[in-house]
Design an enzyme around this catalytic site. Structure first.
Site, short mmCIF file in Angstrom:
data_model
loop_
_atom_site.label_atom_id
_atom_site.label_comp_id
_atom_site.label_asym_id
_atom_site.label_seq_id
_atom_site.Cartn_x
_atom_site.Cartn_y
_atom_site.Cartn_z
CE LYS A 77 -4.42 0.52 2.25
NZ LYS A 77 -5.02 0.63 3.57
C1 E4P Z 1 -8.33 0.88 3.70
O1 E4P Z 1 -7.53 0.61 2.83
C2 E4P Z 1 -8.15 2.04 4.58
O2 E4P Z 1 -7.00 1.89 5.32
C3 E4P Z 1 -9.33 2.23 5.49
O3 E4P Z 1 -10.51 1.90 4.81
C4 E4P Z 1 -9.40 3.60 6.12
O4 E4P Z 1 -10.59 3.71 6.81
P1 E4P Z 1 -10.88 4.88 7.86
O5 E4P Z 1 -11.06 6.14 7.11
O6 E4P Z 1 -12.14 4.44 8.55
O7 E4P Z 1 -9.69 4.92 8.78
#
Ligand code: E4P
Length: 216
Positions: free
Chosen positions: A83
């Site tokens: 990521k």
């Molecule tokens: C997924 O890849 C993200 O890390 C996640 O959905 C972030 O979610 P949040 O905005 O609830 O922290």
């Protein structure tokens, strides 16, 4: 639409695997920090539980740092997806990792333009953050709809992961828009299974059955 679970919590992942509804996992530094455990160990454990893409995020800010971290993470398991935050340095890292055959997930995407850049750099997945945009009073769904439309129009091969999902309505909405994947917290998976009419029907079936047993 496929579902990934958005967590680094092993118990939640085990529960979701048992349900048979998830085909991948996304984590981020905040989710890992919540567990208070060594990053690589958590990712290793998740890889043993789920046979599908597992996103692990880099924390370096330069291309060099990101690529170095990515190479180490990629060694953990063939299912690891790196990521990378959508910055200029992140784009350079995605480009290099793509050329090395390492899968990437372009993250913290908040606009169509960022998604277009990620797709052109070769990202395997792009992750628009719906909930966080809505927290700011902006239209998160519209952003996701634009990305779906443009990716279909130009036949981009990057898969769209709707991320930062906060409730079951988000899931239903992004499914209708045509994203490839929604990554959802375990709590939302549970909420998705619930309907008051289902509970009522199950209660009534049981009640009627017990009445019958009394008569026999
Ligand atoms: C997924 O890849 C993200 O890390 C996640 O959905 C972030 O979610 P949040 O905005 O609830 O922290």
């Amino acid at each position: 639409m496929r579902l990934f679970i958005d967590t680094a919590n092993i118990e939640e992942i085990k529960k979701a695997v048992e349900l048979g509804v998830i085909s991948g996992v996304t984590t981020n530094p905040s989710l890992i920090a919540k567990e208070g455990r060594v990053f690589q160990e958590v990712i290793q454990e998740i890889s043993r539980l789920v046979d599908g893409p597992i996103s692990a995020e880099v924390i370096g800010l330069t291309k060099e740092e990101m690529v170095r971290e990515a190479k180490e993470l990629a060694k953990i398991h063939p299912n690891i997806v790196i990521k990378i935050p959508l910055t200029l340095e992140g784009l350079k890292a995605i480009t290099e990792l793509t050329s090395l055959g390492i899968k990437t997930n372009a993250t913290v995407i908040f606009s169509l333009n960022q998604a277009i850049l990620a797709a052109n750099a070769g990202a395997t997945f792009v992750s628009p953050f719906l909930g966080r945009l809505e927290d700011m009073g902006e239209n998160g769904l519209e952003m996701v709809a634009q990305i779906v439309e443009v990716f279909q129009k130009y036949k981009y091969t990057s898969q769209i992961i709707a991320a930062s999902i906060r409730n079951p309505k988000h899931v239903a909405d992004v499914a209708q828009l045509g994203v490839d994947i929604a990554t959802v917290p375990y709590k939302v998976i549970e909420q998705m299974s619930k309907h008051y009419m289902t509970d009522r029907a199950v209660e009534k079936f049981l009640e009627d059955w017990q009445e019958l047993e009394k008569k026999l």
